[in-house]
Structures are given as structure tokens and as C-alpha cells.
Design a protein around this motif. Structure first.
Motif, PDB file in Angstrom:
ATOM      1  N   PRO A 244      48.986  20.187  37.088  1.00  3.45           N
ATOM      2  CA  PRO A 244      47.349  20.874  36.387  1.00  3.45           C
ATOM      3  C   PRO A 244      46.670  20.977  37.624  1.00  3.45           C
ATOM      4  CG  PRO A 244      47.516  19.058  35.487  1.00  3.45           C
ATOM      5  CD  PRO A 244      48.843  19.150  36.261  1.00  3.45           C
ATOM      6  N   THR A 245      45.778  21.875  38.191  1.00  6.37           N
ATOM      7  CA  THR A 245      45.475  21.669  39.576  1.00  6.37           C
ATOM      8  C   THR A 245      45.174  23.202  39.833  1.00  6.37           C
ATOM      9  OG1 THR A 245      46.978  21.283  41.778  1.00  6.37           O
ATOM     10  CG2 THR A 245      46.326  20.035  40.759  1.00  6.37           C
ATOM     11  N   THR A 246      44.116  23.940  40.550  1.00  4.10           N
ATOM     12  CA  THR A 246      44.650  25.204  40.963  1.00  4.10           C
ATOM     13  C   THR A 246      44.788  25.838  42.023  1.00  4.10           C
ATOM     14  OG1 THR A 246      41.393  25.306  40.462  1.00  4.10           O
ATOM     15  CG2 THR A 246      41.985  26.947  42.510  1.00  4.10           C
ATOM     16  N   ALA A 247      44.912  24.566  43.152  1.00  8.76           N
ATOM     17  CA  ALA A 247      46.340  24.899  43.586  1.00  8.76           C
ATOM     18  C   ALA A 247      47.677  25.206  43.621  1.00  8.76           C
ATOM     19  CB  ALA A 247      45.837  23.679  45.557  1.00  8.76           C
ATOM     20  N   ASP A 248      47.909  24.379  42.861  1.00  6.41           N
ATOM     21  CA  ASP A 248      49.171  24.570  42.328  1.00  6.41           C
ATOM     22  C   ASP A 248      49.572  25.618  41.557  1.00  6.41           C
ATOM     23  OD1 ASP A 248      50.775  22.049  43.592  1.00  6.41           O
ATOM     24  OD2 ASP A 248      51.174  21.272  41.766  1.00  6.41           O
ATOM     25  N   ALA A 249      48.598  25.981  40.492  1.00 10.68           N
ATOM     26  CA  ALA A 249      48.553  27.264  39.825  1.00 10.68           C
ATOM     27  C   ALA A 249      48.337  28.610  40.776  1.00 10.68           C
ATOM     28  CB  ALA A 249      47.119  27.147  39.061  1.00 10.68           C
ATOM     29  N   LEU A 250      47.688  28.423  41.837  1.00 12.95           N
ATOM     30  CA  LEU A 250      48.310  29.579  42.900  1.00 12.95           C
ATOM     31  C   LEU A 250      49.056  29.812  43.686  1.00 12.95           C
ATOM     32  CD1 LEU A 250      44.250  29.628  43.794  1.00 12.95           C
ATOM     33  CD2 LEU A 250      45.380  31.030  42.311  1.00 12.95           C
ATOM     34  N   ALA A 251      49.303  28.834  43.932  1.00 13.35           N
ATOM     35  CA  ALA A 251      51.205  28.527  44.452  1.00 13.35           C
ATOM     36  C   ALA A 251      52.099  29.208  43.757  1.00 13.35           C
ATOM     37  CB  ALA A 251      51.484  27.272  44.893  1.00 13.35           C
ATOM     38  N   GLU A 252      52.165  28.282  42.736  1.00 16.61           N
ATOM     39  CA  GLU A 252      52.665  29.309  41.840  1.00 16.61           C
ATOM     40  C   GLU A 252      52.580  30.736  41.431  1.00 16.61           C
ATOM     41  OE1 GLU A 252      54.825  27.919  37.355  1.00 16.61           O
ATOM     42  OE2 GLU A 252      52.958  28.320  37.176  1.00 16.61           O
ATOM     43  N   ALA A 253      52.162  31.305  41.020  1.00 12.40           N
ATOM     44  CA  ALA A 253      51.439  32.417  40.650  1.00 12.40           C
ATOM     45  C   ALA A 253      51.669  33.327  42.764  1.00 12.40           C
ATOM     46  CB  ALA A 253      49.952  32.187  40.696  1.00 12.40           C
ATOM     47  N   ALA A 254      51.577  32.841  43.148  1.00 13.27           N
ATOM     48  CA  ALA A 254      52.016  33.498  44.658  1.00 13.27           C
ATOM     49  C   ALA A 254      53.392  34.021  44.700  1.00 13.27           C
ATOM     50  CB  ALA A 254      51.611  32.728  45.520  1.00 13.27           C
ATOM     51  N   LYS A 255      54.203  32.995  44.282  1.00 14.60           N
ATOM     52  CA  LYS A 255      55.508  33.593  44.373  1.00 14.60           C
ATOM     53  C   LYS A 255      55.745  34.609  43.532  1.00 14.60           C
ATOM     54  CE  LYS A 255      57.982  30.668  41.335  1.00 14.60           C
ATOM     55  NZ  LYS A 255      58.536  29.811  40.766  1.00 14.60           N
ATOM     56  N   ASN A 256      54.931  34.330  42.438  1.00 15.28           N
ATOM     57  CA  ASN A 256      55.435  35.328  40.695  1.00 15.28           C
ATOM     58  C   ASN A 256      54.754  36.684  41.060  1.00 15.28           C
ATOM     59  OD1 ASN A 256      57.002  33.467  39.334  1.00 15.28           O
ATOM     60  ND2 ASN A 256      54.929  32.823  38.447  1.00 15.28           N
ATOM     61  N   ILE A 257      53.875  37.209  41.680  1.00 12.64           N
ATOM     62  CA  ILE A 257      53.323  38.072  41.785  1.00 12.64           C
ATOM     63  C   ILE A 257      53.793  38.646  42.975  1.00 12.64           C
ATOM     64  CG2 ILE A 257      51.195  39.144  43.216  1.00 12.64           C
ATOM     65  CD1 ILE A 257      49.496  36.846  41.914  1.00 12.64           C
ATOM     66  N   ALA A 258      54.392  38.475  44.179  1.00 14.61           N
ATOM     67  CA  ALA A 258      55.467  38.895  45.562  1.00 14.61           C
ATOM     68  C   ALA A 258      56.615  38.993  44.767  1.00 14.61           C
ATOM     69  CB  ALA A 258      55.948  37.551  46.473  1.00 14.61           C
ATOM     70  N   ARG A 259      57.088  38.589  44.102  1.00 12.38           N
ATOM     71  CA  ARG A 259      58.260  39.011  43.221  1.00 12.38           C
ATOM     72  C   ARG A 259      57.831  40.025  42.569  1.00 12.38           C
ATOM     73  NH1 ARG A 259      59.855  35.538  40.418  1.00 12.38           N
ATOM     74  NH2 ARG A 259      58.120  35.399  38.827  1.00 12.38           N
ATOM     75  N   THR A 260      56.955  40.428  42.202  1.00 13.02           N
ATOM     76  CA  THR A 260      56.279  41.199  40.820  1.00 13.02           C
ATOM     77  C   THR A 260      55.972  42.320  41.712  1.00 13.02           C
ATOM     78  OG1 THR A 260      56.091  39.979  39.380  1.00 13.02           O
ATOM     79  CG2 THR A 260      54.603  42.073  39.001  1.00 13.02           C
ATOM     80  N   VAL A 261      55.629  42.454  42.611  1.00 16.40           N
ATOM     81  CA  VAL A 261      54.806  43.993  43.322  1.00 16.40           C
ATOM     82  C   VAL A 261      55.419  43.806  44.733  1.00 16.40           C
ATOM     83  CG1 VAL A 261      52.829  43.188  43.268  1.00 16.40           C
ATOM     84  CG2 VAL A 261      53.047  42.355  45.270  1.00 16.40           C
ATOM     85  N   ASP A 262      56.942  42.842  45.032  1.00 12.76           N
ATOM     86  CA  ASP A 262      57.780  43.814  45.920  1.00 12.76           C
ATOM     87  C   ASP A 262      56.732  42.815  47.281  1.00 12.76           C
ATOM     88  OD1 ASP A 262      60.416  43.476  46.857  1.00 12.76           O
ATOM     89  OD2 ASP A 262      59.882  45.925  47.804  1.00 12.76           O
TER      90      ASP A 262
ATOM     91  N   GLU B 239      57.831  25.662  45.684  1.00 10.99           N
ATOM     92  CA  GLU B 239      58.170  27.028  44.362  1.00 10.99           C
ATOM     93  C   GLU B 239      59.240  27.882  45.083  1.00 10.99           C
ATOM     94  OE1 GLU B 239      56.609  27.522  41.608  1.00 10.99           O
ATOM     95  OE2 GLU B 239      55.106  25.616  42.448  1.00 10.99           O
ATOM     96  N   ARG B 240      59.611  27.463  46.035  1.00 19.38           N
ATOM     97  CA  ARG B 240      60.443  28.271  47.272  1.00 19.38           C
ATOM     98  C   ARG B 240      60.159  29.907  46.811  1.00 19.38           C
ATOM     99  NH1 ARG B 240      60.958  24.118  48.938  1.00 19.38           N
ATOM    100  NH2 ARG B 240      62.662  22.427  49.184  1.00 19.38           N
ATOM    101  N   PRO B 241      60.029  30.519  46.873  1.00 19.20           N
ATOM    102  CA  PRO B 241      59.980  32.025  47.074  1.00 19.20           C
ATOM    103  C   PRO B 241      60.625  32.375  47.214  1.00 19.20           C
ATOM    104  CG  PRO B 241      57.976  31.383  48.508  1.00 19.20           C
ATOM    105  CD  PRO B 241      58.907  29.703  48.108  1.00 19.20           C
ATOM    106  N   GLY B 242      61.076  34.041  47.093  1.00 17.98           N
ATOM    107  CA  GLY B 242      61.845  35.144  47.460  1.00 17.98           C
ATOM    108  C   GLY B 242      61.609  35.596  49.343  1.00 17.98           C
ATOM    109  N   VAL B 243      60.517  35.098  49.684  1.00 24.59           N
ATOM    110  CA  VAL B 243      60.157  35.584  50.693  1.00 24.59           C
ATOM    111  C   VAL B 243      59.533  34.907  51.491  1.00 24.59           C
ATOM    112  CG1 VAL B 243      58.734  37.800  49.689  1.00 24.59           C
ATOM    113  CG2 VAL B 243      57.736  36.074  49.821  1.00 24.59           C
ATOM    114  N   PRO B 244      59.075  35.342  53.265  1.00 25.62           N
ATOM    115  CA  PRO B 244      58.757  33.970  54.033  1.00 25.62           C
ATOM    116  C   PRO B 244      57.162  33.832  54.006  1.00 25.62           C
ATOM    117  CG  PRO B 244      60.064  35.790  54.912  1.00 25.62           C
ATOM    118  CD  PRO B 244      59.765  36.450  53.946  1.00 25.62           C
ATOM    119  N   ILE B 245      57.158  32.583  54.539  1.00 30.35           N
ATOM    120  CA  ILE B 245      56.338  32.038  53.707  1.00 30.35           C
ATOM    121  C   ILE B 245      55.258  31.996  55.451  1.00 30.35           C
ATOM    122  CG2 ILE B 245      53.985  30.369  53.294  1.00 30.35           C
ATOM    123  CD1 ILE B 245      56.508  29.832  51.636  1.00 30.35           C
ATOM    124  N   MET B 246      53.967  32.602  56.058  1.00 28.37           N
ATOM    125  CA  MET B 246      53.064  32.860  56.848  1.00 28.37           C
ATOM    126  C   MET B 246      52.087  32.272  56.799  1.00 28.37           C
ATOM    127  SD  MET B 246      51.516  34.899  59.561  1.00 28.37           S
ATOM    128  CE  MET B 246      53.105  35.202  60.766  1.00 28.37           C
TER     129      MET B 246
END
Length: 488
Positions: A356-374, A394-401
Motif C-alpha cells: 500500500p505505497t504510492t510507488a507500488d501502486a504506480l508500478a502496477e499501473a505502469a504495467k496495466n497502462i502499457a498493456r492497455t495503450v499498447d 510486475e513482469r510487464p509485457g514490454v521492456p523496461i528502460m
């Protein structure tokens, strides 16, 4: 002259051990080009002075390819051994009695010296003693302060100074020997990025190592003893990364117990946001053969499907006849698995609930947004690396720079799943951050014209642990040209 380096297309990292077959600058470069993302230096072999040219060869890759390199120094840990025999070796018959004692007299078929007083203090009746990598098994019948009487359950030939494992008790021994302490100081002074601690039995072992490291390197716990498994979650919480050391686990535990335990360790490390390395005997036959067995390929693939951050080569790259080919095979297997349409679903079998931290919430959101907007990639700015670790968990489906002004952070991130770290100057404003994000994506060929990128950072800039911004940008494609033109 700096060579162009295109980021790896795969997300799992390859950790290659260097040794007699691969410790020259030419071979280090070959392993890197074949797919090695990080390099392990085994402090069990050779003296400290011999490691300096190897470290220099790895660091030379940074200038040659303009990419941070990652070095892990693996400490030897305590080595338990029996003493010597009058005839050099003896045959222990199954069912016979055999005594381990404190006398330094040469041994025979009835007894031998055990020069480790800690074992006498901790051993219990019915505990097992494993000799010579588990080939011989003794069961404790009785003991006191000077001798341990055992029954030979699995006999065989036993020779001088063979190794001893005590899987059923926690030994009152520090994980760090005087040699390890010396090697640790040498390694951090030489600028390695990770220290791997052997013989971890309890969380307190990590506290001792961390005091000596003083923040100059990240700390990786090798899970190789059953006693560590009992307190696995506590140990993982106390370290920066974990290694599934299957060789020693396979000696102290029944072989059939290791695969489910490997999955448990990987799952625990991922859930707690620590990078996890799967190691030992992954392509063992490639020590002598130019190609692996089908079973070995399946073993490597399983670790990739489970979402391990890194897969490691030991003797295959350190002392084998085909070091570069072993790395290339690891690279090929990982790429093949990650191209499987079912790979993403399998990697997410492990549920990583955000704290329950801002950083963790944003990390999860980054993965979901990346998937949603391709989006083509996620880019994050970080000083300590914590934002990168959260996103990688979060193991997003895109690379992380990852862009960081700290070279030490960029180097340590070489073991993280999906991360391409870049050492660069810090930014001072939101506008500068977005402009740099676009340029870096183009420069490293991770996105192009009209592609979207998810950017994660913290404002105010330069403050560790302040991740609070998530922004989606679309590249025009001419950002690099305009930047160079304005500089001119």
C-alpha cells in the motif's frame, strides 16, 4: 571506438561464471556478445590478485559498448571436511559403525578426525551426516563433546578431506569465514556490484555481511541449506536478491524435493520484489559437449516460464570446452520461451500484490497502462533502483528502460528481469524528463515514431523514494535530430 549495442530482446538475464576457460578479455567479450548480461566471479578458486584482470576486462566492456556491466562475487563460505586417513582412503561398509572424533591421528575404517567443534555441539541423535557430496550417508547413534558414533546407511569409498554436509541441524557457525571476510573486502574495494553469500542458515547471517559491505554492493543470499528454507521469507526480506543454489540443495535434500522448492523460492522472491537467480547444472552436458540434452533445455525453459530474473551458467562457461556456445544456447532458449504466446500467462502464475505505497501502486499501473495503450516500453528515472525493482516485479509485457545518474545503480540492475539500464545525467524538470525519455527511447531503438511510452518518475527530482508521477508520451520520431540541431 564505442560499438553499437542494441538492448536484448529477451527479459530474463543470463549470468555467466568466469574461470580458466573464459577469463581473458577476448573470451569475456565473446560471452557478452553471445548473450551474457552479468558475470559471476567465484572466490572459491584462485587468489585475489588473479581476479583483478578479470574485473578490468568486464569493466572494459562498459567503454566498448557504452553499457553498464554487472559483476557478482560469490563467496566460498564454510567448507566442512573430514580429516585424513593413514592409507589415503577407506571402504565404509553399509551397516558398520563409524566414528568421527576430535583426534588428529590418521583415520582408518573405524574412525576419522572431524575438525569442526561446532558440529559436536549441535548434532542430535538420528541426524544424518552426508559425505562426498552425499554419496555416503551416516546416521548418528550417539555423541558427546569429543566423538560422534554413527551407523553407515550408505557405504562406499571415502578418501582424505572429503566434504561433509549436515542437513538436519542448524550449525552454530557464521556464514562468513576469515577467507570470506578478506574476499568480501577485496571484492567491494575492487568495485563489484553484488556479493553472493554462501552457507546462509538464518537472517542474522545476512546482517553480518551487510555490516561489512556498508552499502558498497548489493547482497545476494544463496539458498542452499534446508535450514534456510525453514526461514525463507525472513531471509528474502533481509537481502537484495536470492539464488536457488540447486547443487547443494540437491545434496542435502532428496533430489525430488528440489523442483518444488525451486518454484517456492522463485515465487517468494518475486512476491517480495527481490531478483532471483536459478543456478547449477542448467546445461551441465555442455561442459564437454557442444549441445545440451533435451532435459537440460526443458530445465532452463522451466526457470524462464516461472519468471526467474536470471539463469546462471557455472562450470559450463567457467571451465567447459564450449563457454560461448553455452551462453548462446541459454540466450536461444530464453528467446524461444519468451516468444511463446503462453509465456506471459505462465509468468503471471505468481501473484505479486502491490504494497500500500504510492510507488507500488504506480508500478502496477505502469504495467496495466502499457498493456492497455499498447505502449512499446516503460521508462523510469531512479537514483536507488527501487522504482525499477518495483516495476520489474510486475513482469510487464514490454521492456523496461531505466535512466539513473548513479553508475553503481545502473550496474546493480543488470540482474533484474526486463531492465535495460542507462547511466546518464539527472534531469531538473518535468519537461526535461519527458524530452530525455523520448531521446533515449530512439537512441536505444526501444521505440520509434508514433509509439507510446509509459514514463515513471519522482518529483522533486533527485529525491530517492519519491516515485509519484506516471505519464504516457507519444514519440514523433525526430526528437534526436532536433536535439542535435539545437545543440549545434
Amino acid at each position: 571506438m564505442t560499438k553499437a549495442f542494441t538492448p536484448r530482446s529477451r527479459k530474463v538475464r543470463v549470468l555467466a561464471t568466469l574461470g580458466p576457460a573464459s577469463n581473458t578479455p577476448e573470451m569475456v567479450a565473446r560471452l557478452f556478445e553471445a548473450g551474457a548480461d552479468a558475470f559471476r566471479i567465484n572466490m572459491s578458486h584462485g587468489d585475489q590478485a588473479s581476479k583483478l584482470p578479470v574485473i578490468a576486462a568486464i569493466r572494459a566492456l562498459e567503454k566498448e559498448y557504452n553499457r553498464p556491466t554487472t559483476i557478482l562475487a560469490d563467496l566460498q563460505g564454510p567448507k566442512l571436511r573430514v580429516g585424513r586417513f593413514a592409507e589415503g582412503k577407506v571402504m565404509l561398509e553399509t551397516g558398520s559403525q563409524f566414528i568421527l572424533d576430535r583426534s588428529d591421528a590418521p583415520g582408518d575404517a573405524t574412525r576419522v578426525e572431524l575438525p569442526h567443534r561446532e558440529i559436536f555441539a549441535a548434532i542430535t541423535p538420528e541426524a544424518r551426516l552426508l559425505l562426498d557430496d552425499g554419496k555416503l550417508v551416516l546416521r548418528v547413534v550417539e555423541h558427546d563433546d569429543t566423538r560422534i558414533v554413527t551407523r553407515v546407511e550408505v557405504g562406499g569409498m571415502l578418501s582424505n578431506n572429503k566434504g561433509l554436509n549436515v542437513p538436519d541441524v542448524v550449525l552454530p557457525m557464521a556464514a562468513l569465514t576469515p577467507k570470506d571476510i578478506s574476499d568480501l573486502h577485496f571484492a567491494v574495494d575492487a568495485g563489484v556490484d553484488w556479493i553472493a553469500l554462501s552457507f546462509v542458515q538464518r537472517p542474522e547471517d545476512l546482517a553480518d555481511a551487510r555490516k561489512l559491505i556498508q552499502g558498497r554492493a548489493a547482497l545476494l543470499a544463496k539458498i542452499e541449506k534446508p535450514s534456510a528454507v525453514v526461514r525463507l521469507e525472513e531471509i528474502v526480506e533481509q537481502c537484495d536478491g536470492v539464488m536457488v543454489a540447486r547443487g547443494d540443495l540437491g545434496v542435502e535434500l532428496p533430489p525430488q524435493s528440489v523442483p518444488p522448492l525451486q518454484k517456492r523460492i522463485v515465487e517468494t522472491a518475486r512476491r517480495l520484489g527481490r531478483p532471483v537467480v536459478v543456478a547449477t547444472q542448467m546445461l551441465e552436458s555442455m561442459i564437454t559437449s557442444p549441445s545440451p540434452t533435451r532435459a537440460e533445455v526443458s530445465d532452463v525453459a522451466t526457470a524462464v516460464y516461472d519468471g526467474a530474473d536470471a539463469i546462471m551458467l557455472s562450470a559450463e562457461s567457467a571451465a567447459g570446452s564450449w563457454p560461448a556456445e553455452s551462453v548462446a544456447m541459454m540466450d536461444a532458449i530464453a528467446n524461444s520461451v519468451e516468444r511463446d504466446p503462453g509465456h506471459g500467462d505462465r509468468v503471471h502464475f505468481t501473484i505479486t500484490r502491490p504494497d500500500p505505497t504510492t510507488a507500488d501502486a504506480l508500478a502496477e499501473a505502469a504495467k496495466n497502462i502499457a498493456r492497455t495503450v499498447d505502449a512499446k516500453a516503460i521508462l523510469c528515472f531512479t537514483i536507488s533502483g527501487s522504482t525499477a525493482r518495483r516495476i520489474a516485479r510486475e513482469r510487464p509485457g514490454v521492456p523496461i528502460m531505466v535512466l539513473t545518474p548513479k553508475l553503481e545503480t545502473a550496474r546493480r540492475l543488470g540482474l533484474l528481469w526486463g531492465v535495460h539500464a542507462v547511466h546518464t545525467r539527472d534531469v531538473g524538470s518535468f519537461e526535461e524528463m519527458i524530452a530525455k525519455a523520448k531521446r533515449m527511447m530512439l537512441r536505444h531503438h526501444m521505440a520509434g515514431a508514433s509509439d507510446r511510452v509509459v514514463v515513471c518518475a519522482g518529483v522533486p527530482f533527485g529525491t530517492p523514494g519519491s516515485t509519484n508521477v506516471l505519464h504516457v508520451v507519444r514519440l514523433i520520431g525526430d526528437e534526436l535530430k532536433n536535439y542535435e540541431k539545437n545543440k549545434a
